[in-house]
Design a protein around this motif. Structure first.
Motif, mmCIF file in Angstrom:
data_model
loop_
_atom_site.group_PDB
_atom_site.id
_atom_site.type_symbol
_atom_site.label_atom_id
_atom_site.label_comp_id
_atom_site.label_asym_id
_atom_site.label_seq_id
_atom_site.Cartn_x
_atom_site.Cartn_y
_atom_site.Cartn_z
ATOM 1 N N THR A 1 -41.047 -80.458 -38.596
ATOM 2 C CA THR A 1 -40.620 -79.958 -37.299
ATOM 3 C C THR A 1 -41.776 -79.260 -36.608
ATOM 4 O O THR A 1 -42.764 -78.886 -37.263
ATOM 5 C CB THR A 1 -39.425 -78.988 -37.446
ATOM 6 N N THR B 1 -37.268 -82.592 -32.900
ATOM 7 C CA THR B 1 -36.335 -81.959 -33.828
ATOM 8 C C THR B 1 -36.191 -80.472 -33.494
ATOM 9 O O THR B 1 -37.066 -79.868 -32.882
ATOM 10 C CB THR B 1 -36.826 -82.085 -35.279
ATOM 11 N N LEU C 1 -31.404 -78.932 -39.622
ATOM 12 C CA LEU C 1 -32.349 -79.641 -38.779
ATOM 13 C C LEU C 1 -31.578 -80.728 -38.049
ATOM 14 O O LEU C 1 -30.790 -81.464 -38.659
ATOM 15 C CB LEU C 1 -33.483 -80.247 -39.598
#
Length: 350
Positions: free
Chosen positions: A260, A345, A270
């Motif tokens: 990420t 993300t 996530l």
């Protein structure tokens, strides 16, 4: 505060345990899959199902408290209900259906009929006042049921899947009208639905139930942006994983490691959207990104795109164009490469 509810209900092997409050002038949506406990909660609030524990308080009055032996029957509660199938009286006109609750409270017929006509005018059905339910469309029947529920001036309005019986085209129009009526309703509203769009548009807050328990509560935006279960993630259209963060690297509980753009530590969720996923026939080159092998396990039309289900480590959903399906020759069993940019993300604490 209009409604305070601490519900504990046991039906066979099923147990509902949920606590929530609803302010005057606001709508709470109870959202969840079949068997989650939504209808049990609604029946308890309506007085159709007695509590085994907890209590229900409406506008300062206790409606149900098994500890003190208080139970107010449905007909004495300041509660209006719109059932999923509306349950209009088939032998009565639209006006008489709306006037029914008022007449049951001892209001004289001329006064009740006048009030009923006023409510039918508010929902745009004055011209259908003399028609029987069988002569009404689904959308019209829903509005008659809503007018009947509101005519008695309840402190609490309960809506049980109010749009489920409508076709898709009618649902869009009626949903908009229903939102307008809810905005004008001074009491508290509890909406039961399994449709995330109904919940997102009609409600001020969401209470998500799974297996009889509350798994998440918040505004529609909060729930949509930070889902906490696979069920919610699927509803709002996100890929969701749980794992342990060590800086920008997330070791997923079900296998695999993703990167990420925002460092974190400890247990995290996530998430990323299916539109953030790129599918390739060969290993992609270019900027650093999360890349792994996957196999197409399913393809289905999803709104204006094609949703591709992919099995890998981890599994995921991807939304692509119809042209991309042809260009990549996607089909169940096809081995592909998938990639997701780290910047697409986001993580948040478990």
């Amino acid at each position: 505060m209009t409604l305070r509810a601490d519900l504990s209900v046991h039906i066979g092997d099923f147990t509902l345990a949920a606590a929530f409050a609803v302010e005057r002038g606001t709508t709470l949506a109870l959202l969840g899959p079949n068997g989650a406990g939504k209808s049990t909660a609604l029946r308890s609030l309506a007085g159709l199902q007695a509590l085994d524990g907890g209590a229900i308080e409406l506008s300062g009055a206790v409606l149900d408290d098994p500890t003190s032996g208080v139970f107010v029957p449905p007909e004495r509660r300041s509660v209006g209900v719109v059932f999923q199938d509306y349950l209009l009286f088939g032998h009565l006109s639209a006006m008489d259906n709306v006037a029914f609750g008022l007449r049951a409270r001892g209001i004289r017929k001329p006064t009740a009929n006048s009030a009923a006509l006023d409510w039918l005018s508010r929902v745009g059905l004055a011209e259908q006042a003399r028609r029987k339910p069988r002569e009404l469309s689904g959308g019209q029947a829903q509005r008659v049921a809503l007018a009947r529920a509101l005519a008695t001036g309840p402190d609490l309005l309960l809506l049980d899947e109010p749009l489920a019986a409508l076709d898709a085209a009618t649902r869009v129009n009626i949903r908009s009208q229903l939102r307008e009526h809810l905005d004008q309703f001074p009491g508290a509203t509890v909406l039961v639905t399994h449709d995330p769009l109904d919940a997102m548009i009609l409600a001020d807050r969401l209470l998500v139930l799974e297996n009889g328990s509350v798994v998440q509560e918040g505004t529609p935006a909060e729930v949509a942006q930070r889902p906490r279960t696979d069920y919610i993630a699927t509803l709002v259209g996100l890929n969701l994983y749980r794992g342990v963060a060590d800086g920008v690297h997330i070791k997923l509980d079900d296998g695999g490691v993703l990167t990420t753009a925002h460092p974190a530590e400890g247990s995290v969720f996530l998430a990323f959207r299916p539109t953030a996923v790129s599918i390739h026939r060969t290993h992609p080159e270019g900027s650093p990104r999360n890349t792994w092998r996957a196999t197409v396990s399913g393809i289905e039309q999803h709104a204006d795109t094609v949703r591709v289900r992919l099995s890998g480590t981890p599994d995921l959903l991807a939304d692509v164009t119809t042209a991309a399906v042809a260009e990549l020759d996607l089909a169940p069993g096809r081995a592909v490469w998938v990639s997701v940019k780290a910047t697409e993300t986001h993580t948040y604490p478990v």
